[in-house]
Design a protein around this motif. Structure first.
Motif, mmCIF file in Angstrom:
data_model
loop_
_atom_site.group_PDB
_atom_site.id
_atom_site.type_symbol
_atom_site.label_atom_id
_atom_site.label_comp_id
_atom_site.label_asym_id
_atom_site.label_seq_id
_atom_site.Cartn_x
_atom_site.Cartn_y
_atom_site.Cartn_z
ATOM 1 N N THR A 15 0.824 -1.207 0.000
ATOM 2 C CA THR A 15 0.000 0.000 0.000
ATOM 3 C C THR A 15 0.862 1.263 0.000
ATOM 4 O OG1 THR A 15 -1.430 -1.334 1.412
ATOM 5 C CG2 THR A 15 -1.987 0.989 1.202
ATOM 6 N N ALA A 16 1.766 1.360 0.973
ATOM 7 C CA ALA A 16 2.621 2.546 1.084
ATOM 8 C C ALA A 16 3.669 2.550 -0.022
ATOM 9 C CB ALA A 16 3.299 2.566 2.457
ATOM 10 N N GLU A 37 9.906 -6.766 -3.969
ATOM 11 C CA GLU A 37 8.657 -7.260 -3.379
ATOM 12 C C GLU A 37 8.744 -8.774 -3.186
ATOM 13 O OE1 GLU A 37 5.632 -6.389 -1.992
ATOM 14 O OE2 GLU A 37 5.365 -8.565 -2.006
ATOM 15 N N SER A 44 -0.280 -8.414 -3.258
ATOM 16 C CA SER A 44 0.578 -8.670 -2.099
ATOM 17 C C SER A 44 0.125 -7.842 -0.894
ATOM 18 C CB SER A 44 2.033 -8.327 -2.443
ATOM 19 O OG SER A 44 2.139 -6.945 -2.701
ATOM 20 N N CYS A 46 -1.396 -6.529 2.845
ATOM 21 C CA CYS A 46 -2.714 -6.464 3.492
ATOM 22 C C CYS A 46 -3.850 -6.280 2.490
ATOM 23 C CB CYS A 46 -2.756 -5.295 4.467
ATOM 24 S SG CYS A 46 -1.638 -5.464 5.834
ATOM 25 N N MET A 51 -10.460 -4.376 -0.241
ATOM 26 C CA MET A 51 -10.958 -3.618 0.920
ATOM 27 C C MET A 51 -12.362 -3.141 0.608
ATOM 28 S SD MET A 51 -8.519 -2.894 3.233
ATOM 29 C CE MET A 51 -7.363 -4.246 3.178
ATOM 30 N N ALA A 53 -13.644 -0.412 2.553
ATOM 31 C CA ALA A 53 -13.752 0.952 3.095
ATOM 32 C C ALA A 53 -12.371 1.563 3.202
ATOM 33 C CB ALA A 53 -14.394 0.909 4.478
ATOM 34 N N VAL A 149 13.687 -9.470 0.956
ATOM 35 C CA VAL A 149 14.816 -8.676 1.462
ATOM 36 C C VAL A 149 15.137 -9.151 2.872
ATOM 37 C CG1 VAL A 149 15.595 -6.356 2.052
ATOM 38 C CG2 VAL A 149 14.202 -6.725 0.008
ATOM 39 N N ASN A 209 3.451 -10.787 5.898
ATOM 40 C CA ASN A 209 4.153 -9.667 6.545
ATOM 41 C C ASN A 209 4.670 -10.207 7.878
ATOM 42 O OD1 ASN A 209 3.302 -8.105 4.437
ATOM 43 N ND2 ASN A 209 1.960 -6.788 5.615
ATOM 44 N N ASP A 373 2.630 0.549 7.781
ATOM 45 C CA ASP A 373 2.516 -0.221 9.025
ATOM 46 C C ASP A 373 3.863 -0.504 9.689
ATOM 47 O OD1 ASP A 373 -0.163 -0.248 8.492
ATOM 48 O OD2 ASP A 373 -0.404 -2.420 8.487
HETATM 49 C C1 LIG Z 1 -7.408 -8.048 6.725
HETATM 50 C C2 LIG Z 1 -7.211 -6.564 6.763
HETATM 51 C C3 LIG Z 1 -8.268 -5.728 6.482
HETATM 52 C C4 LIG Z 1 -8.094 -4.358 6.480
HETATM 53 N N1 LIG Z 1 -9.152 -3.571 6.165
HETATM 54 C C5 LIG Z 1 -8.968 -2.261 5.983
HETATM 55 C C6 LIG Z 1 -10.040 -1.459 5.459
HETATM 56 O O1 LIG Z 1 -11.132 -1.922 5.172
HETATM 57 N N2 LIG Z 1 -9.793 -0.140 5.276
HETATM 58 C C7 LIG Z 1 -8.590 0.427 5.568
HETATM 59 O O2 LIG Z 1 -8.440 1.640 5.360
HETATM 60 N N3 LIG Z 1 -7.564 -0.312 6.065
HETATM 61 C C8 LIG Z 1 -7.726 -1.635 6.262
HETATM 62 N N4 LIG Z 1 -6.686 -2.407 6.732
HETATM 63 C C9 LIG Z 1 -5.395 -1.775 7.041
HETATM 64 C C10 LIG Z 1 -4.541 -1.559 5.805
HETATM 65 O O3 LIG Z 1 -4.811 -2.539 4.854
HETATM 66 C C11 LIG Z 1 -3.060 -1.590 6.172
HETATM 67 O O4 LIG Z 1 -2.832 -0.663 7.205
HETATM 68 C C12 LIG Z 1 -2.187 -1.193 4.984
HETATM 69 O O5 LIG Z 1 -2.550 -1.915 3.835
HETATM 70 C C13 LIG Z 1 -0.723 -1.423 5.288
HETATM 71 O O6 LIG Z 1 0.037 -0.969 4.212
HETATM 72 P P1 LIG Z 1 1.613 -1.233 4.146
HETATM 73 O O7 LIG Z 1 2.083 -0.678 2.849
HETATM 74 O O8 LIG Z 1 2.261 -0.784 5.373
HETATM 75 O O9 LIG Z 1 1.715 -2.819 4.141
HETATM 76 P P2 LIG Z 1 1.260 -3.830 2.984
HETATM 77 O O10 LIG Z 1 0.254 -3.219 2.075
HETATM 78 O O11 LIG Z 1 0.896 -5.087 3.635
HETATM 79 O O12 LIG Z 1 2.580 -3.993 2.134
HETATM 80 C C14 LIG Z 1 3.742 -4.597 2.648
HETATM 81 C C15 LIG Z 1 4.453 -5.216 1.464
HETATM 82 O O13 LIG Z 1 5.776 -5.599 1.835
HETATM 83 C C16 LIG Z 1 6.052 -6.867 1.267
HETATM 84 N N5 LIG Z 1 7.106 -7.492 2.069
HETATM 85 C C17 LIG Z 1 7.015 -7.960 3.333
HETATM 86 N N6 LIG Z 1 8.212 -8.452 3.730
HETATM 87 C C18 LIG Z 1 9.060 -8.278 2.697
HETATM 88 C C19 LIG Z 1 10.444 -8.587 2.488
HETATM 89 N N7 LIG Z 1 11.169 -9.177 3.429
HETATM 90 N N8 LIG Z 1 11.001 -8.269 1.292
HETATM 91 C C20 LIG Z 1 10.272 -7.690 0.319
HETATM 92 N N9 LIG Z 1 8.964 -7.372 0.451
HETATM 93 C C21 LIG Z 1 8.371 -7.665 1.635
HETATM 94 C C22 LIG Z 1 4.717 -7.604 1.331
HETATM 95 O O14 LIG Z 1 4.675 -8.695 0.472
HETATM 96 C C23 LIG Z 1 3.751 -6.479 0.963
HETATM 97 O O15 LIG Z 1 3.556 -6.377 -0.414
HETATM 98 C C24 LIG Z 1 -6.838 -3.789 6.787
HETATM 99 C C25 LIG Z 1 -5.767 -4.630 7.102
HETATM 100 C C26 LIG Z 1 -5.943 -6.002 7.094
HETATM 101 C C27 LIG Z 1 -4.789 -6.899 7.420
#
Ligand SMILES: Cc1cc2nc3c(=O)[nH]c(=O)nc-3n(C[C@H](O)[C@H](O)[C@H](O)COP(=O)(O)OP(=O)(O)OC[C@H]3O[C@@H](n4cnc5c(N)ncnc54)[C@H](O)[C@@H]3O)c2cc1C
Length: 563
Positions: A15-16, A37, A44, A46, A51, A53, A149, A209, A373
């Motif tokens: 996401t981020a 990734e 990939s 969350c 989603m 919302a 990574v 994750n 996150d």
């Molecule tokens: C089941 C669920 C439902 C949710 N529902 C909602 C909702 O309805 N509305 C809302 O606003 N928020 C919701 N959230 C929260 C939101 O989805 C998360 O806060 C957000 O997606 C996190 O984004 P991120 O980029 O930090 O992590 P992620 O989007 O999870 O991305 C992390 C990425 O890092 C990659 N990665 C991990 N380890 C490694 C590594 N060692 N090397 C390379 N790549 C790696 C992963 O594969 C992944 O692609 C929900 C969360 C969950 C788990």
């Protein structure tokens, strides 16, 4: 060895990470952006299943300041207000941006976004992740899928990229970069989950994750914050679907086995149904512990049309529960939906565990940024807050690289990491025998469950048990030297458990350090069951002293920005 040069490396195309990539390319298309990734960027992290919302949005009548006040109350008086405010200021812009890329946002007859509660808006987000991945691709980021990574490249406190291995091709990947943004999400699989055996990955947080971003930062000596604010989600039992959809979207209330609306009746002084998020888990946990469970979301007021809409809503995000109901002949308008707390997760999205960063999302090591996150101090981030942080980190990184010369990395550093990565495979090929990653994962999870406040102890911790956990998990860390991997998939699992152990050791130190109960339900400290603002309205931080190998604890003050 695959050697790649980048101006900006993004670890984790979630996401981020996707938003960070687009932002850098929009600032300067000439900058070389690389995403590593672990899975496939199209589905990939969350957002993999979609989603329904967006949970952080400044709806009409609200402001970034009112958002800060809300989040502060929800996190019980302790947040980084500078981070939450800057995130709040970006929310609506990033949401509009993603809508323009094709995200369907539900609108009323006048064309306004449909609110779902004070800070949420409704979306049809089944394809949200593919929309973000397409945007990153179209922007010109170079994406390497299926690369896990394992560590940052650090010399003299400056980060110069990262290394990992291909989970399919087995290659050793070395990316030298002028700036690195960690966006790997939070950590699941630290504690024993509700479901076990072949269903052990049926958990709420993304099972992939595994805390790698935290672990690589810990090993590099970056400062971490608030691991002790663990997130325990209240979910439907077995299928682990979100209860917010039932409460906010369809007006369902929590009831116990006696049919009492206990949140309103017993926890009214804490805000009843609109209590801080941790109380939504605390209420049913206490009901269960005191023998009035199981607890339910009461959906029996729903009409058949509302049930149809409920299923539609879940299909956008959590299709399993619709299948579960269909497979078991369950009609939620006729029977209540049983709920349960999940095992604890470590995340800077729903809670605030992660890298200690400044307002530019810069970590305490030069050249390193964190977003989403994996970044600490700013809870209530959700999808849109992660986008906002990705954008802010990208701006700062793009500025930083202007003044950085080409990077050089010591060959000895690469050799040591290559050896560390492939050691479990080598051990197998030498027929040395040892421990499988799955065995070690189960051991870790049951230790954490029993001695560090898992489901088994109703999320309660105490010093005696935590010290036992610390002792045994230190032993487990020593035993990682015996991990054996038969093939690349097991090699990946081996590194996941190594990372989880490093995260657990820091987590236990945080749990031991905070001598109060600030977030009951997420963690109840039996030795100190009350909240203590006089002594503990401050951040508990930690960092590894790379010379001594010790985790050192540090305190940082809370600063109020919004009155
Ligand atoms: C089941 C669920 C439902 C949710 N529902 C909602 C909702 O309805 N509305 C809302 O606003 N928020 C919701 N959230 C929260 C939101 O989805 C998360 O806060 C957000 O997606 C996190 O984004 P991120 O980029 O930090 O992590 P992620 O989007 O999870 O991305 C992390 C990425 O890092 C990659 N990665 C991990 N380890 C490694 C590594 N060692 N090397 C390379 N790549 C790696 C992963 O594969 C992944 O692609 C929900 C969360 C969950 C788990």
């Amino acid at each position: 060895m695959k050697e790649i040069d980048a101006d900006i490396l993004i670890i984790g195309g979630g996401t981020a990470g996707c938003l960070a990539a687009v932002e850098v390319k929009e600032i300067d298309p000439a900058l070389k952006v690389v995403i590593l990734e672990k899975g496939h960027i199209d589905r990939s992290g969350c957002l993999a299943a979609g989603m329904n919302a967006i949970n952080a949005y400044i709806n009409p009548g609200e402001t970034p300041e009112s958002f800060v006040k809300y989040v502060r109350n929800d996190a019980r008086g302790l947040i980084r207000e500078d981070l939450v405010k800057s995130m709040g200021e970006e929310l609506n812009t990033v949401v509009k941006r993603v809508e323009d890329w094709g995200l369907p946002i539900l609108k009323d007859e006048e064309g306004n976004y449909q609110a779902r509660g004070r800070w949420n808006i409704k979306i049809n987000g089944e394809s949200l992740k593919t929309i973000l991945a397409d945007a990153a691709r179209k922007a010109g980021a170079k994406i390497y899928n299926r690369v896990a990574v394992t560590n940052l490249l650090v010399g003299d406190g400056v980060v110069s990229g990262a290394v990992g291995f291909g989970v399919r091709d087995g290659d050793f990947y070395v990316v030298k970069a002028k700036a690195t943004i960690v966006a790997t999400g939070g950590a699941s699989g630290i504690y024993k989950p509700n479901n076990d055996g072949s269903a052990h990955h049926k958990i709420w947080y993304s099972p992939f994750n595994t805390g790698a971003g935290f672990a690589m930062g810990i090993r590099a000596g970056a400062e971490m914050t608030s691991f002790e604010m663990r997130f325990v989600a209240l979910r439907t039992k077995d299928a682990i679907a979100p209860t917010g959809t039932l409460a906010l979207g369809f007006g369902a209330k929590q009831v116990n086995a006696l049919g009492e609306e206990f949140m309103v009746e017993k926890y009214a002084d804490l805000g009843g149904n609109s209590a801080p998020t941790c109380y939504r888990t605390y209420g049913p946990t206490v009901e269960n512990k005191e023998g009035r469970g199981p607890c339910y979301m009461d959906t029996t007021h729903l009409s058949s049309e509302e049930v149809y809409n409920l299923k539609k809503s879940y299909l956008n995000m959590y299709p399993h529960i619709v299948l579960y109901w269909a497979g078991n002949g369950i009609d939620p308008s006729k029977e209540r939906v049983e709920i349960a707390g999940t095992e604890p997760y470590i995340t800077g999205g729903h809670c605030q565990a992660g890298y200690w960063i400044n307002a530019n999302r810069e970590a305490t090591l030069e050249g390193l940024y964190a977003a989403g996150d994996v970044a600490g101090g700013a809870p209530y981030k959700f999808v849109s807050g992660c986008w906002a942080e990705g954008v802010i980190a990208a701006r700062s990184a793009a500025e930083y690289v202007k003044n950085r010369e080409d990077v050089e990395v010591a060959v000895s550093l690469l050799e040591a990491e290559e050896k560390r990565i492939y050691a479990p495979l080598k051990r197998h090929s030498e027929k040395k025998g040892g421990v499988s990653p799955r065995e070690m994962e189960e051991k870790l999870q049951s230790l954490m469950d029993e001695y560090a406040g898992g489901i088994k102890t109703f999320y309660e911790t105490d010093e005696k048990r935590l010290k036992i956990a610390l002792k045994h998990i230190h032993k487990l860390k020593d035993q990682t030297g015996f991990l054996v991997a038969k093939e690349l998939h097991e090699l990946n699992l081996a590194h996941e458990v190594i990372d989880r152990i490093d995260v657990s050791l820091v987590l236990i130190r945080h749990l031991l350090y905070r001598k109060e109960t600030r977030w009951p339900g997420f963690t109840t400290n039996r030795d100190y069951p009350e909240r203590d603002d006089v002594n503990w309205q401050k951040f508990v931080n930690s960092r590894l002293n790379r010379d001594s190998g010790e985790i050192e604890m540090v305190e940082r003050p809370y600063e109020q920005l919004v009155s």
